[in-house]
Enzyme design. Structure first.
Site, short mmCIF file in Angstrom:
data_model
loop_
_atom_site.label_atom_id
_atom_site.label_comp_id
_atom_site.label_asym_id
_atom_site.label_seq_id
_atom_site.Cartn_x
_atom_site.Cartn_y
_atom_site.Cartn_z
CB THR A 16 -1.23 0.16 1.29
OG1 THR A 16 -1.86 -1.27 1.21
CG2 THR A 16 -1.79 1.36 1.34
CB THR A 95 0.57 -3.49 6.41
OG1 THR A 95 -1.02 -3.69 5.84
CG2 THR A 95 1.00 -2.08 6.44
C1 SIN Z 1 -0.20 -5.16 1.12
O1 SIN Z 1 -0.26 -5.93 2.00
O2 SIN Z 1 0.63 -5.30 0.23
C2 SIN Z 1 -1.48 -4.35 0.79
C3 SIN Z 1 -2.12 -3.69 2.43
C4 SIN Z 1 -0.90 -3.08 2.96
O3 SIN Z 1 0.17 -2.67 2.48
O4 SIN Z 1 -1.34 -2.35 3.87
#
Ligand code: SIN
Length: 317
Positions: A16, A95
């Site tokens: 993200t 995340t």
């Molecule tokens: C991911 O994990 O690539 C998408 C979600 C995020 O980074 O919060």
């Protein structure tokens, strides 16, 4: 800003933090892993005078993380961490599986220099974008923080062995539970709360082979109504290792326990940890405690099976 004179290498892997949405108010309907790592750095004016080098290692939504990306990341981190002109390495990541990648790098590399993973809970285009500050803080920790693998978000640094994603929405989504955070970044300065003894590295050679041929290790959960049939099915499919996300301090439904014994008898390696967010599994007979999460144990069993395969020894069941 950090005082170290060496370079920080920033490795991009997606997430993200590199995500974009058509509408700045949209913090859900966005696409992760769109912007290159150079673009993330360009959004942080305070990094303009810092000695940096960028490399795009992958561009994935971390829910889709693969063993091949883990292998490549570990190899690139190891490559940069031994350079004389490098102070530390930062990895930008999603995340969702951040804690798994951090633990994998911790167990494979256990680096003496800082290896800092960071991420964001809002895409780069959001009114609430947290990526730029998280990236700046991660660079600060890479230049003045402790050696080893850390995860930095929302001004807090967590050790790879303790960090968990605890919330699906809040900007401070991560915590270290009973162990507590490693430290904080306050007004651009690192303040340590505690130190972490370096772990033992499995080494890059353990993960050198084709990831498509790595042992198959799956996580199964003990829950109300468990039948054990999923374990029998996985055994029939040739699974090499099973990690049980068990209830409480490591208790397992009787039906599931019977199926796990059938799996052990067939040569499958089985490990049991607690499905609770914090608090260890406790072995009643020995009194041993194990606070690893199912996902951490999955990494450890995978590495154990790889090492056993390389040495020709059978892994403990
Ligand atoms: C991911 O994990 O690539 C998408 C979600 C995020 O980074 O919060």
């Amino acid at each position: 800003m950090p005082s170290a004179t060496g370079k920080t290498v920033i490795l991009g892997s997606g997430g993200t933090i590199a995500g974009t949405a058509a509408n700045a108010a949209d913090a859900v309907g966005y696409t992760a892993a769109q912007l290159g790592v150079e673009c993330l750095v360009a959004a942080v004016p305070a990094l303009a005078d810092v000695a940096l080098e960028c490399e795009q290692v992958a561009q994935v939504d971390s829910k889709d993380m693969t063993h091949a990306v883990w292998q490549r990341l570990a190899q690139r981190c190891a490559h940069h961490l031994v350079r004389d002109d490098v102070t530390g390495v930062v990895v930008t990541h999603g995340t969702d599986t951040l804690e798994e990648t951090a633990y994998f790098l911790h167990r494979v590399l256990a680096p003496s220099r800082p290896l800092v993973l960071t991420a964001a809970m809002r895409p780069a285009t959001s009114l609430q974008a947290d990526g730029p500050q998280n990236l700046l803080d991660a660079v600060t920790v890479s230049r003045s923080g402790p050696g080893g693998v850390a995860v930095v978000l929302a001004g807090v640094a967590h050790a790879a062995a303790d960090v968990r994603k605890l919330h699906g929405w809040r900007l401070d989504a991560f915590g270290s539970g009973d162990a507590g955070a490693l430290g904080v970044i306050e007004a651009g300065r690192w303040r340590a709360f505690r130190t972490v003894p370096p772990g033992a590295a499995r080494g890059l050679e353990t993960i050198a082979g084709d990831p498509a041929a790595w042992p198959r290790v799956e996580v199964v959960t003990s829950h109300a109504g468990a039948s054990g049939r999923v374990v029998d099915a996985l055994r029939a499919l040739g699974v090499d290792g099973l990690v049980v996300a068990a209830t409480g301090s490591g208790t397992v439904h009787a039906e599931l326990a019977a199926a796990l014994q059938r799996a052990r008898d067939a040569g499958v390696a089985v490990r049991v940890v607690s499905r609770c967010a914090f608090g260890p599994a406790i072995d009643v007979a020995s009194g041993a405690v194990d606070a690893r999460t199912p996902w951490q144990m999955r990494v450890d069993l995978l590495l154990e099976l790889l090492a056993a395969r390389a040495s020709g020894a059978a892994a403990r069941r």
